[in-house]
Design a protein around this motif. Sequence first.
Motif, PDB file in Angstrom:
ATOM      1  N   ASN A 171       0.804  -1.218   0.000  1.00  0.00           N
ATOM      2  CA  ASN A 171       0.000   0.000   0.000  1.00  0.00           C
ATOM      3  C   ASN A 171       0.835   1.265   0.000  1.00  0.00           C
ATOM      4  O   ASN A 171       1.008   1.899  -1.032  1.00  0.00           O
ATOM      5  CB  ASN A 171      -0.962  -0.008   1.194  1.00  0.00           C
ATOM      6  N   SER A 382     -12.066   4.107   1.060  1.00  0.00           N
ATOM      7  CA  SER A 382     -11.088   3.251   0.380  1.00  0.00           C
ATOM      8  C   SER A 382     -10.760   2.006   1.201  1.00  0.00           C
ATOM      9  O   SER A 382     -10.282   1.009   0.655  1.00  0.00           O
ATOM     10  CB  SER A 382      -9.794   4.023   0.099  1.00  0.00           C
ATOM     11  N   SER A 383     -11.006   2.066   2.486  1.00  0.00           N
ATOM     12  CA  SER A 383     -10.731   0.917   3.340  1.00  0.00           C
ATOM     13  C   SER A 383     -11.672  -0.241   3.043  1.00  0.00           C
ATOM     14  O   SER A 383     -11.313  -1.413   3.266  1.00  0.00           O
ATOM     15  CB  SER A 383     -10.864   1.305   4.818  1.00  0.00           C
ATOM     16  N   ASP A 386     -13.198  -0.506  -2.995  1.00  0.00           N
ATOM     17  CA  ASP A 386     -11.883  -0.550  -3.618  1.00  0.00           C
ATOM     18  C   ASP A 386     -11.352   0.870  -3.768  1.00  0.00           C
ATOM     19  O   ASP A 386     -12.081   1.779  -4.142  1.00  0.00           O
ATOM     20  CB  ASP A 386     -11.970  -1.226  -4.984  1.00  0.00           C
ATOM     21  N   ASN A 387     -10.062   1.063  -3.482  1.00  0.00           N
ATOM     22  CA  ASN A 387      -9.538   2.430  -3.404  1.00  0.00           C
ATOM     23  C   ASN A 387      -9.446   3.139  -4.755  1.00  0.00           C
ATOM     24  O   ASN A 387      -9.446   4.369  -4.805  1.00  0.00           O
ATOM     25  CB  ASN A 387      -8.179   2.460  -2.682  1.00  0.00           C
ATOM     26  N   GLY A 424      -5.991   2.329   1.876  1.00  0.00           N
ATOM     27  CA  GLY A 424      -6.291   1.030   1.286  1.00  0.00           C
ATOM     28  C   GLY A 424      -5.718  -0.092   2.123  1.00  0.00           C
ATOM     29  O   GLY A 424      -6.119  -1.262   1.992  1.00  0.00           O
ATOM     30  N   GLY A 430      -9.280  -3.317   0.861  1.00  0.00           N
ATOM     31  CA  GLY A 430      -9.015  -1.945   0.457  1.00  0.00           C
ATOM     32  C   GLY A 430      -8.152  -1.859  -0.788  1.00  0.00           C
ATOM     33  O   GLY A 430      -8.242  -0.902  -1.543  1.00  0.00           O
ATOM     34  N   ASN A 431      -7.305  -2.873  -1.011  1.00  0.00           N
ATOM     35  CA  ASN A 431      -6.429  -2.897  -2.176  1.00  0.00           C
ATOM     36  C   ASN A 431      -6.174  -4.364  -2.515  1.00  0.00           C
ATOM     37  O   ASN A 431      -5.935  -5.177  -1.608  1.00  0.00           O
ATOM     38  CB  ASN A 431      -5.111  -2.178  -1.865  1.00  0.00           C
TER      39      ASN A 431
END
Length: 474
Positions: A171, A382-383, A386-387, A424, A430-431
């Motif tokens: 991240n 974003s958490s 999806d960011n 994220g 988040g990512n």
Amino acid sequence: MLPVLLIAGPALAATGAAAGEEAALSLLWGIPFAGMLLSIALMPLLAGHLWHHHYGKIAAGWALLFLVPFAALHGPDAAWHEFTHVLVGEYLPFITLLLALYTAGGGVLLRGTLVGTPGVNTALLAAGTLLASIMGTTGASMVLIRPLLRANAGRRRKMHSFIFFIFLVSNIGGSLTPLGDPPLYLGFLQGVSFFWPTEHMFSEFLFCAILLLAVYWLMDTWLYAREQREIVEEAAEEAAEHDHVADSDHEPLGIAGWINVGLLALVVAGVLMQGIWLPGEVALLGQPIGLERIAAMLLFLLITAASVLWTPAGIRETNGFTWGAILEVAKLFAAIFLTMAPVLAMLKAGLEGPLGGLVAMTTDPNGQPIPEVYFWLTGALSSFLDNAPTYLVFFNLAGGDATHLMGDGALTLAAISCGAVFMGANSYIGNAPNFMVKAIVEEQGERMPSFFGYCGWALVFLVPTFILVTLLFF
């Protein structure tokens, strides 16, 4: 639940309905997305066997719970339009890039024996944090997660290393270029210059990286003091010899699979090409898409095929490479992208939409943007969304003019960018690399925290860091 959703009001503007109908969206359209998140969070704990064997079917069920009522309310053509809108505009560019990075990254082998001491572990995390902006958070994660696993094979206390790896390599490390993380890549495609993140996010990146690496080193030093060092060293050497990455205890570090280093450079070229070559749009499944996007997707698929064909089988076997992690990401994120669509539409509706209260928080009484609010709202969403698409929503909410945002609006754009990239890391979803690292670690028989357990780690270590970022920079 189906009858409730059928009377929930108009759905997405992308269906061809009047743009003003976005504001009439009901929060009930967010139920499938909430169900998807809760399934990821709770089912591995409450029904692990069912989840691990049928997560794809469960994800598809939540996606259908959105699409079927949508089709009943707006018609099959509108449902097909919405499905292809997400598929062509968001999912296919996302998954083909991820697939190329995953495959090529999994064909790069770091040779030599590494012992999981605090110094070595911190150095691996620091190297990955720097590499992430060059080869992407996915590529850096793929290259370094297995050396970290081998180095710590003999340690009893090691979960924290994989968690901080996600924080930093998967991240925060992707903060400095559009190659690093998908939100910045989307910003690049919207007109943000390539080196703008390097110039305007470097201080925030450096602060987070140094602080988290220092905290990690202190924690790992404390935990390593409780390990039996001879066992740790012997296990690391045995893991290296078993995986054929070292023929002796003192073999120097080196890289095998150089062809994949070249293929990763081609991925970088494919990303850059989409911001430079803009030949116009065509229709794909009835949806407009730039020719450069199609060319990039084809390139990423060719890179994937080349990596599979040209990488010696022994390298992937040594890396413990499997397709399981990318398949899990592909299935879960397909449902996440689809069920997320109405939630993003609610945000795009602005002050008139059901989430208008959140939108109103981004400006002061004089109508000026509040950077710290943009940082936390972009980050908080974003958490769990999806960011990448979350970044795009707030980018447009801030005006959507890249020239203005890079100039007078630079602080706001930095806040949006930092929020999307940094936060994220707050949850597994988040990512995409977060989930990928989790899957790889668990495939190797190591424990990772549950969904809520991981969020707890983020609450303890990341949230205080981000509070300091707010006070110092926004």
